[in-house]
Write an enzyme that holds these catalytic residues in place. Structure first.
Site, PDB file in Angstrom:
ATOM      1  N   TYR A  65       0.853  -1.204   0.000  1.00  0.00           N
ATOM      2  CA  TYR A  65       0.000   0.000   0.000  1.00  0.00           C
ATOM      3  C   TYR A  65       0.883   1.247   0.000  1.00  0.00           C
ATOM      4  CZ  TYR A  65      -4.984  -0.016  -0.188  1.00  0.00           C
ATOM      5  OH  TYR A  65      -6.258  -0.021  -0.665  1.00  0.00           O
TER       6      TYR A  65
ATOM      7  N   ASP B 177      -6.514  13.943 -24.605  1.00  0.00           N
ATOM      8  CA  ASP B 177      -6.518  12.533 -24.217  1.00  0.00           C
ATOM      9  C   ASP B 177      -5.853  11.763 -25.359  1.00  0.00           C
ATOM     10  OD1 ASP B 177      -7.079   9.889 -23.777  1.00  0.00           O
ATOM     11  OD2 ASP B 177      -9.207  10.187 -23.307  1.00  0.00           O
TER      12      ASP B 177
ATOM     13  N   LYS C 196      -2.137   0.853 -24.912  1.00  0.00           N
ATOM     14  CA  LYS C 196      -2.570   0.761 -26.319  1.00  0.00           C
ATOM     15  C   LYS C 196      -1.325   0.841 -27.216  1.00  0.00           C
ATOM     16  CE  LYS C 196      -7.095   2.859 -25.416  1.00  0.00           C
ATOM     17  NZ  LYS C 196      -7.763   2.794 -24.368  1.00  0.00           N
TER      18      LYS C 196
ATOM     19  N   ARG D   6      -1.596  -2.380 -18.565  1.00  0.00           N
ATOM     20  CA  ARG D   6      -2.892  -1.685 -18.489  1.00  0.00           C
ATOM     21  C   ARG D   6      -2.814  -0.590 -17.449  1.00  0.00           C
ATOM     22  NH1 ARG D   6      -6.709  -4.155 -21.222  1.00  0.00           N
ATOM     23  NH2 ARG D   6      -8.342  -2.596 -21.361  1.00  0.00           N
TER      24      ARG D   6
END
Ligand code: PLP
Length: 453
Positions: free
Chosen positions: A51, A228, A260, A266
């Protein structure tokens, strides 16, 4: 896999099957890629157990020195690669990166106590009326983004997404004859609507965006320009998109996904100029939970890979392949939205080319081992579910080493599958596999080709 199989064999099987599918099929989904083994290994390890809420050197948990190393390196590689003043590597996804950006711009430009005045405790409890109240408290903040059917993304202010609840949204589209962004129409809308944020960037626009002009329009109306670049970050990293087409020198804030065309794990990321850095760094806990240190480690590895000279060759090959695919399809009579491509994706108008809905075409192609996704085209008569388009992108197959000759072969396969697929209805029918009469020879050819890959 055997370690996993001993605990839950069905998951081991699903992973094995996914690897087989991704190897055997032709992956043409424009938002997908193949991350490197180094990236995947950096992600699958003990960092997942840690964490680390807060930011580098300022954590709400003890024992974060290794996470600090990882996060600082991910940010450093991102700054160097993109030439950004500040980078924030924590967002868990593209949507999260956009949320961080929106709140950062709001935080910079709106009195944040307005939230408290509106009595917000738990956003999940907000009704439509509460959202309207909140917007009033924010002074009716407005966002101008690209329309969905022109290729924009849900997070650019559309109702089903929280961005459409936070902001009053208006869209800009493309010219109906050329299919290209009409900057003068955009300027007129911006002057009239006076948005706080103009969002540039897309999920399904096959051409380049001129960010210099976008910034000029934003400045003229006092808006913040946010880009974006989730889809085309790899082309920016690989220096295929430079000058007016590189968003980083022009926009105050840039968001991206890392999985991408950038070929990382991811996740998401935010780049911004230093005036927004403090606000952006408040992403956790403003809208993000604890960061994912294992994913930030993988981001650092993938960004280091993208800084190598080979990545420039890769990015150029992605665009060359998309062009070869476009030429191969058009030569065989297919209609492409805008008549071609300048980036990593093509949008085939399958309704006018083959008399199919996007859904029928997507299903027929999948049956033949070609993985694509259906996509609305501008002013789509078949709506956002059935659609009239198929989006195809080249980042993944370029990673596998395919070149222009293979793209032409794939264009031939796509054309044969779609011309031998029986339409059923192009309107809102219920397309099923029964409606596809596939030429068995084509299917054989494709699976043969796919196993060779
Ligand atoms: N922004 C754009 C332009 C996208 O195309 C996407 C995903 O398709 C996203 C944001 C969201 O990314 P994620 O799925 O990682 O949340």
């Amino acid at each position: 896999l055997e370690v996993i199989r001993a605990v839950e064999p069905r998951i081991a099987d699903a992973i094995g099957q996914e690897v087989a599918d991704q190897r055997e099929m032709l992956k043409l989904i424009a938002s997908e890629n193949y991350a490197s083994p180094a990236t995947l290994l950096a992600m699958g390890n003990w960092f997942s157990d840690k964490y680390a809420e807060g930011t580098v050197g300022r954590r709400f948990y003890a024992g974060c020195r290794n996470v600090d190393t990882v996060e600082a390196l991910a940010a450093e590689h991102a700054r160097e690669l993109f030439g950004a003043e500040h980078a924030y590597a924590q967002p868990h996804s593209g949507i999260d990166a956009n949320l961080v950006a929106f709140w950062a711009v709001l935080g910079q430009r709106v009195e944040v106590p307005a939230l408290e005045k509106a009595g917000v405790r738990n956003v999940n409890d907000l009704s439509e009326a509460d959202w309207a109240e909140l917007r009033r408290a924010f002074g009716n903040q407005r966002m101008l983004g690209m329309s969905l059917d022109a290729g924009g993304h849900l997070t650019h202010g559309f109702r089903p997404n929280i961005s459409g609840k936070m902001f009053d949204q208006r869209s800009y589209g493309t010219d109906p004859t050329t299919g290209l962004i009409d900057y003068e129409a955009l300027r007129v809308t911006a002057r009239e609507f006076k948005p706080m944020i103009i969002v540039a960037g897309y999920s399904a626009y096959p051409r380049l965006v001129n960010f210099r002009i976008m910034r000029e329009i934003a400045d003229e109306v006092g808006a913040t320009l946010m880009v974006d670049m989730a889809h085309f970050a790899g082309l920016v990293a690989g220096k295929v998109l430079t000058g007016d087409f590189d968003p980083v020198p022009h926009a105050q804030i840039v968001t991206t996904t890392t999985h991408k065309s950038l070929r990382g794990p991811r996740g998401g990321m935010v780049l911004c100029d230093s005036s927004l850095a403090d606000q952006v760094d408040r992403g956790c806990p403003m809208v993000l939970g604890g960061p994912l240190p294992h994913v930030m480690a993988a981001k650092a590895v993938a960004l280091a890979e993208a800084r190598r000279p080979e990545f420039r060759d890769y990015a150029q090959a992605v665009v060359d392949n998309a062009r070869a695919l476009a030429e191969g399809l058009m030569r065989r009579g297919a209609t492409l939205v805008t008549g071609g491509t300048d980036n990593h994706l093509n949008l085939i108008d399958v309704a006018s080319s083959y008399g199919l809905t996007g859904r029928q075409a997507e299903s027929a192609l999948l049956d033949s081992g070609i993985v694509t996704n259906r996509n609305a085209i501008p002013a789509d008569p078949n709506g956002a579910w059935y659609t009239s388009g198929i989006r195809i992108g080249t980042p993944a197959l370029t990673t596998r080493g395919l070149g222009a000759a293979e793209m032409d072969e794939i264009a031939g396969l796509i054309d044969r599958v779609l011309t031998t697929t029986e339409a059923g209805t192009t309107k809102k029918g219920a397309p099923s596999k029964a409606q596809h009469i596939l030429d068995a020879k084509v299917a054989d050819e494709i699976s043969h080709r796919a196993t060779d890959l």
